[in-house]
Structures are given as structure tokens and as C-alpha cells.
Scaffold this motif. Structure first.
Motif, PDB file in Angstrom:
ATOM      1  N   THR A 210       0.857  -1.194   0.000  1.00 21.48           N
ATOM      2  CA  THR A 210       0.000   0.000   0.000  1.00 21.48           C
ATOM      3  C   THR A 210       0.888   1.237   0.000  1.00 21.48           C
ATOM      4  O   THR A 210       2.033   1.192   0.438  1.00 21.48           O
ATOM      5  CB  THR A 210      -0.908   0.070   1.249  1.00 21.48           C
ATOM      6  N   ASP A 215      -4.492   4.614   1.686  1.00 24.61           N
ATOM      7  CA  ASP A 215      -4.405   3.447   2.567  1.00 24.61           C
ATOM      8  C   ASP A 215      -5.566   2.481   2.363  1.00 24.61           C
ATOM      9  O   ASP A 215      -5.583   1.394   2.925  1.00 24.61           O
ATOM     10  CB  ASP A 215      -4.274   3.870   4.046  1.00 24.61           C
ATOM     11  N   HIS A 216      -6.541   2.851   1.504  1.00 25.15           N
ATOM     12  CA  HIS A 216      -7.670   1.942   1.259  1.00 25.15           C
ATOM     13  C   HIS A 216      -7.494   1.143  -0.035  1.00 25.15           C
ATOM     14  O   HIS A 216      -8.394   0.399  -0.423  1.00 25.15           O
ATOM     15  CB  HIS A 216      -8.991   2.722   1.216  1.00 25.15           C
ATOM     16  N   ARG A 218      -4.777  -1.382  -2.193  1.00 23.76           N
ATOM     17  CA  ARG A 218      -3.512  -2.090  -2.104  1.00 23.76           C
ATOM     18  C   ARG A 218      -3.252  -2.907  -3.366  1.00 23.76           C
ATOM     19  O   ARG A 218      -4.181  -3.307  -4.069  1.00 23.76           O
ATOM     20  CB  ARG A 218      -3.504  -2.997  -0.880  1.00 23.76           C
ATOM     21  N   ASP A 233     -10.399  -1.356  -0.534  1.00 24.22           N
ATOM     22  CA  ASP A 233     -10.944  -1.806   0.748  1.00 24.22           C
ATOM     23  C   ASP A 233     -12.049  -0.848   1.213  1.00 24.22           C
ATOM     24  O   ASP A 233     -11.778   0.219   1.754  1.00 24.22           O
ATOM     25  CB  ASP A 233      -9.805  -1.855   1.773  1.00 24.22           C
ATOM     26  N   THR A 235     -13.999  -1.289   3.589  1.00 23.45           N
ATOM     27  CA  THR A 235     -14.129  -1.224   5.053  1.00 23.45           C
ATOM     28  C   THR A 235     -13.310  -0.043   5.582  1.00 23.45           C
ATOM     29  O   THR A 235     -13.573   0.458   6.655  1.00 23.45           O
ATOM     30  CB  THR A 235     -13.634  -2.523   5.744  1.00 23.45           C
ATOM     31  N   LYS A 236     -12.318   0.401   4.806  1.00 25.09           N
ATOM     32  CA  LYS A 236     -11.509   1.556   5.210  1.00 25.09           C
ATOM     33  C   LYS A 236     -12.024   2.867   4.624  1.00 25.09           C
ATOM     34  O   LYS A 236     -11.798   3.929   5.182  1.00 25.09           O
ATOM     35  CB  LYS A 236     -10.047   1.360   4.780  1.00 25.09           C
ATOM     36  N   ASN A 237     -12.612   2.803   3.434  1.00 28.92           N
ATOM     37  CA  ASN A 237     -13.151   4.010   2.807  1.00 28.92           C
ATOM     38  C   ASN A 237     -14.424   3.656   2.055  1.00 28.92           C
ATOM     39  O   ASN A 237     -14.384   3.162   0.928  1.00 28.92           O
ATOM     40  CB  ASN A 237     -12.118   4.628   1.862  1.00 28.92           C
TER      41      ASN A 237
END
Ligand SMILES: [Zn+2]
Ligand SMILES: [Zn+2]
Length: 271
Positions: A210, A215-216, A218, A233, A235-237
Motif C-alpha cells: 500500500t 491506505d484503502h 492495495r 478496501d 471497510t476503510k473508505n
């Protein structure tokens, strides 16, 4: 009123272009293409309700409805010639003067070879044809009977094209992984720790990378077949729109290239 998936893509491209100047050119080009694709999708939908006796086929194996598509292809080429990066704009201009017969052959050949649409991203004409046919494919996928889902299948259960991006959606305490089709945007479940390109399941062989600014998103790379795919992801964004965030995360492509990984499937811009 719920925004259409097209509006979500267009708006996300605008937001990411403003936030990440290095990706602005790509995203603003995509935004205009997605706006055209949205109009084409609703044009196809409108034509279907008008001529409901003669529906377009609900199958990816049937021929295209050329009387519906050819007049729009000229408009698409004119748009691409105006807004696309130089190489694509030149190909659009060349195609524009070749006329209906050539367009028919190009679209038909791309449709027949749908699973390999982007396997030759340097083929600019095939790229233009696939950009144009995506809304048609998406319309068919949206109006097809549910197809049996196979967790282990790394190609689209609707149209057999390869996935362009992975997604993690919230499930319990973690995320459930699925893949999104590069052609018709169908999403299907897929094992969390499996390389879609070769089926490798050994954790030590599967690299994850990443970058700080995303950071969302990868890179999921495989040291057995040296392919990679990005996974978004959610769940992160939860605001991310996977196909658009995939386009924006250019630094991840650079990391992958430096490490000699090859993208499993080029995106809508042939990257
Ligand atoms: Zn598909
Ligand atoms: Zn692999």
C-alpha cells in the motif's frame, strides 16, 4: 433520489482529480468517457422499452445490435478525437473516416473476443471499441438472469472477461473479497487469499503493498506468476468507487512495475 452508478463514477472521478493532481488528466478523461457511457446506457435502455418486441439479446454470445450502436459510435469517435490523449485521439480520427463497414467489423471482432478485450492494451482501436461497448455489456449483465457463482472462477461469470479490480466489503469483523469485471462490471465473490491469475494460495508467495496517500487501496501481487491486481478496501473508505479509485492510484502501478509485476488486466484506459 438514488444516484446511478454512472453518476457515482463521474462524481468520484471529479473528487479524486481534485485531490490528486498527478492523476487529474487520466481522471478527467475518464469522467468524460463515463458521461458518454452513461448516455449510451440510457439510450440502449430507452430503445429497449420502445422496441420491446425486439429486445437485444440477453446473451454475450449473440451478435451486437448494430442498427442501435453504429450511429452512436461516430459520436463516440468524435468525442475521443477531441478529448483523448494523443495516441487514442489519432486512432479515433483515423477510424472516423473509415465508416460503417469498418466500424461494424471492429465492434463485432471485439465483441466476439470479449474475454481478451484488454489483453492487448497497445491496440488502441480495440481499446476504443471496448470503451464504447462497455455500457452495452453492462446493460446486458444488468438484465440477465442470475448466473451460478463459482468462488474459484477468476473470470466474469457473465461475460468471461477478466477482473479489473478487487473489492473488500464489510462482513463481520473483516472484509469479504470480490472481483469486478473489466467489461460488464459484474461483481462476484472470490477467495480472500488466492491469486486470481494462477490460483496460488500460499501466503508467503502473495505480496501486498500500500502507499501512504491511499491506505484503502492495495496491490496484491503474486510471486508465482508475477501478476498483480489492486483491491479497494471499502471497510476503510466507504466512499471509494472501485473502478475509479483503481484509475487514480497511479503510484501503485509504478511500485508494481519497479518490482516487475504485470497487471492481470489493464483498466479502461489501457493502463
Ligand atoms: Zn463481465
Ligand atoms: Zn499468481
Amino acid at each position: 433520489m438514488k444516484r446511478s452508478k454512472w453518476d457515482q463514477r463521474i462524481q468520484r472521478a471529479e473528487e479524486l482529480a481534485a485531490a490528486h493532481p498527478f492523476a487529474a488528466e487520466v481522471l478527467l478523461f475518464y469522467k468524460q468517457i463515463a458521461t458518454f457511457q452513461k448516455d449510451l446506457y440510457f439510450y440502449i435502455e430507452g430503445a429497449q422499452s420502445e422496441y420491446s418486441a425486439q429486445n437485444i439479446s440477453n446473451s454475450f454470445r449473440e451478435d451486437l445490435d448494430f442498427s442501435l450502436l453504429l450511429p452512436k459510435f461516430l459520436k463516440f469517435l468524435q468525442l475521443a478525437e477531441r478529448i483523448a490523449p494523443t495516441q487514442i485521439a489519432q486512432a479515433a480520427g483515423d477510424l472516423e473516416i473509415q465508416g460503417n463497414g469498418r466500424w461494424h467489423d471492429l465492434l463485432a471482432s471485439c465483441w466476439r473476443n470479449a474475454p481478451d478485450f484488454h489483453s492487448t492494451p497497445k491496440d488502441t482501436e480495440a481499446l476504443l471499441a471496448s470503451l464504447f461497448l462497455q455500457p452495452y455489456a453492462e446493460y446486458i449483465a444488468d438484465h440477465s438472469e442470475a448466473v451460478p457463482r463459482n468462488q474459484n472462477l477468476a473470470v466474469c461469470p457473465c461475460c468471461s472477461a477478466k477482473p479489473v479490480v478487487g473489492v473488500l466489503r464489510p462482513e463481520g469483523d473483516g472484509g469479504k473479497r470480490s472481483l469486478i469485471c473489466s467489461m460488464c462490471s459484474t461483481e462476484w465473490p472470490f477467495g480472500r487469499i488466492v491469486c486470481p491469475a494462477c490460483g496460488e494460495e500460499t501466503v508467503e508467495k502473495l505480496a501486498v503493498y500500500t502507499a501512504n496517500q491511499f491506505d484503502h487501496v492495495r496491490v496484491e501481487a503474486c510471486d508465482t506468476c508475477h501478476c498483480y491486481i489492486k483491491t479497494v478496501d471499502l471497510t476503510k473508505n466507504g466512499l471509494a468507487v472501485p473502478v475509479v479509485d483503481e484509475l487514480a492510484t497511479i503510484p501503485l502501478n509504478l511500485w508494481a512495475q519497479e518490482h516487475r509485476y504485470v497487471k492481470f488486466q489493464a483498466n479502461v484506459l489501457g493502463i
